[in-house]
Design a protein around this motif. Structure first.
Motif, PDB file in Angstrom:
ATOM      1  N   SER A  23      10.324  -0.855   9.644  1.00 36.98           N
ATOM      2  CA  SER A  23      11.294   0.051   9.021  1.00 36.98           C
ATOM      3  C   SER A  23      12.366  -0.707   8.249  1.00 36.98           C
ATOM      4  O   SER A  23      12.986  -0.159   7.342  1.00 36.98           O
ATOM      5  CB  SER A  23      11.936   0.950  10.071  1.00 36.98           C
ATOM      6  OG  SER A  23      12.726   0.202  10.950  1.00 36.98           O
ATOM      7  N   GLU A  24      12.569  -1.974   8.590  1.00 36.24           N
ATOM      8  CA  GLU A  24      13.553  -2.792   7.884  1.00 36.24           C
ATOM      9  C   GLU A  24      12.932  -3.595   6.745  1.00 36.24           C
ATOM     10  O   GLU A  24      13.625  -4.314   6.041  1.00 36.24           O
ATOM     11  CB  GLU A  24      14.226  -3.740   8.875  1.00 36.24           C
ATOM     12  CG  GLU A  24      15.012  -3.005   9.943  1.00 36.24           C
ATOM     13  CD  GLU A  24      15.488  -3.914  11.053  1.00 36.24           C
ATOM     14  OE1 GLU A  24      15.189  -5.126  10.999  1.00 36.24           O
ATOM     15  OE2 GLU A  24      16.137  -3.416  11.965  1.00 36.24           O
ATOM     16  N   SER A  25      11.626  -3.479   6.549  1.00 35.60           N
ATOM     17  CA  SER A  25      10.946  -4.256   5.512  1.00 35.60           C
ATOM     18  C   SER A  25      11.040  -3.571   4.151  1.00 35.60           C
ATOM     19  O   SER A  25      11.326  -2.378   4.049  1.00 35.60           O
ATOM     20  CB  SER A  25       9.479  -4.463   5.884  1.00 35.60           C
ATOM     21  OG  SER A  25       8.783  -3.249   5.787  1.00 35.60           O
ATOM     22  N   ASP A  26      10.772  -4.335   3.101  1.00 37.25           N
ATOM     23  CA  ASP A  26      10.810  -3.800   1.746  1.00 37.25           C
ATOM     24  C   ASP A  26       9.680  -2.807   1.498  1.00 37.25           C
ATOM     25  O   ASP A  26       9.794  -1.927   0.649  1.00 37.25           O
ATOM     26  CB  ASP A  26      10.722  -4.929   0.723  1.00 37.25           C
ATOM     27  CG  ASP A  26      11.991  -5.755   0.666  1.00 37.25           C
ATOM     28  OD1 ASP A  26      13.041  -5.256   1.124  1.00 37.25           O
ATOM     29  OD2 ASP A  26      11.936  -6.898   0.165  1.00 37.25           O
ATOM     30  N   GLU A  61       9.403   0.463  -1.473  1.00 43.70           N
ATOM     31  CA  GLU A  61       8.168   1.057  -1.998  1.00 43.70           C
ATOM     32  C   GLU A  61       7.890   2.442  -1.434  1.00 43.70           C
ATOM     33  O   GLU A  61       7.016   3.140  -1.937  1.00 43.70           O
ATOM     34  CB  GLU A  61       6.993   0.115  -1.714  1.00 43.70           C
ATOM     35  CG  GLU A  61       7.148  -1.246  -2.371  1.00 43.70           C
ATOM     36  CD  GLU A  61       6.075  -2.226  -1.942  1.00 43.70           C
ATOM     37  OE1 GLU A  61       5.031  -1.783  -1.430  1.00 43.70           O
ATOM     38  OE2 GLU A  61       6.285  -3.441  -2.120  1.00 43.70           O
ATOM     39  N   ASP A  62       8.606   2.818  -0.372  1.00 39.06           N
ATOM     40  CA  ASP A  62       8.496   4.154   0.240  1.00 39.06           C
ATOM     41  C   ASP A  62       7.053   4.496   0.601  1.00 39.06           C
ATOM     42  O   ASP A  62       6.535   5.559   0.280  1.00 39.06           O
ATOM     43  CB  ASP A  62       9.094   5.216  -0.683  1.00 39.06           C
ATOM     44  CG  ASP A  62       9.376   6.508   0.061  1.00 39.06           C
ATOM     45  OD1 ASP A  62       9.663   6.442   1.264  1.00 39.06           O
ATOM     46  OD2 ASP A  62       9.287   7.578  -0.568  1.00 39.06           O
ATOM     47  N   ARG A  63       6.397   3.555   1.293  1.00 37.98           N
ATOM     48  CA  ARG A  63       5.014   3.752   1.718  1.00 37.98           C
ATOM     49  C   ARG A  63       4.981   4.097   3.203  1.00 37.98           C
ATOM     50  O   ARG A  63       5.915   3.798   3.929  1.00 37.98           O
ATOM     51  CB  ARG A  63       4.221   2.477   1.443  1.00 37.98           C
ATOM     52  CG  ARG A  63       4.147   2.200  -0.052  1.00 37.98           C
ATOM     53  CD  ARG A  63       3.664   0.834  -0.384  1.00 37.98           C
ATOM     54  NE  ARG A  63       2.340   0.576   0.139  1.00 37.98           N
ATOM     55  CZ  ARG A  63       1.775  -0.627   0.117  1.00 37.98           C
ATOM     56  NH1 ARG A  63       2.410  -1.651  -0.396  1.00 37.98           N
ATOM     57  NH2 ARG A  63       0.575  -0.800   0.601  1.00 37.98           N
ATOM     58  N   PRO A  64       3.897   4.697   3.688  1.00 34.08           N
ATOM     59  CA  PRO A  64       3.813   5.036   5.116  1.00 34.08           C
ATOM     60  C   PRO A  64       3.689   3.787   5.994  1.00 34.08           C
ATOM     61  O   PRO A  64       3.222   2.737   5.549  1.00 34.08           O
ATOM     62  CB  PRO A  64       2.562   5.904   5.224  1.00 34.08           C
ATOM     63  CG  PRO A  64       1.922   5.924   3.900  1.00 34.08           C
ATOM     64  CD  PRO A  64       2.784   5.218   2.923  1.00 34.08           C
ATOM     65  N   PRO A 117       3.710  -9.691   0.508  1.00 33.89           N
ATOM     66  CA  PRO A 117       4.982 -10.428   0.550  1.00 33.89           C
ATOM     67  C   PRO A 117       6.174  -9.536   0.907  1.00 33.89           C
ATOM     68  O   PRO A 117       7.232 -10.029   1.242  1.00 33.89           O
ATOM     69  CB  PRO A 117       5.118 -10.996  -0.858  1.00 33.89           C
ATOM     70  CG  PRO A 117       4.145 -10.278  -1.692  1.00 33.89           C
ATOM     71  CD  PRO A 117       3.093  -9.710  -0.799  1.00 33.89           C
ATOM     72  N   SER A 118       5.986  -8.220   0.844  1.00 33.34           N
ATOM     73  CA  SER A 118       7.085  -7.325   1.191  1.00 33.34           C
ATOM     74  C   SER A 118       7.219  -7.134   2.699  1.00 33.34           C
ATOM     75  O   SER A 118       8.136  -6.457   3.153  1.00 33.34           O
ATOM     76  CB  SER A 118       6.895  -5.964   0.510  1.00 33.34           C
ATOM     77  OG  SER A 118       5.696  -5.354   0.934  1.00 33.34           O
TER      78      SER A 118
END
Length: 71
Positions: free
Chosen positions: A17-20, A25-28, A38-39
């Motif tokens: 939840s703290e990752s990019d 990117e607002d992905r599931p 890398p995100s």
């Protein structure tokens, strides 16, 4: 035994939840957890591997008798 990986799962969700991947990117979560991008920080990748090994240990009948390996 069924709840022994619950703490790892919660830590993985918190890390993701703290990752990019989630923030920018607002992905599931499921999509972000399954890739090596890398995100996603290396801590999350380590937690993911530990969590998957924990779940695999629950399915393995030999490990069910002996218990999980101190994750």
């Amino acid at each position: 035994m069924s709840k022994s990986c619950k703490g790892l799962a919660l830590e993985l969700v918190k890390c993701l939840s703290e990752s990019d991947c989630i923030k920018m990117e607002d992905r599931p979560y499921k999509e972000c957890a399954g890739e090596k991008s890398p995100s996603i920080p290396s801590e999350c990748v380590g937690l993911r591997e530990t969590y998957f090994n924990c779940k695999r240990g629950q399915v393995d009948m030999r490990a069910r008798i002996r218990g999980n390996k101190g994750y």
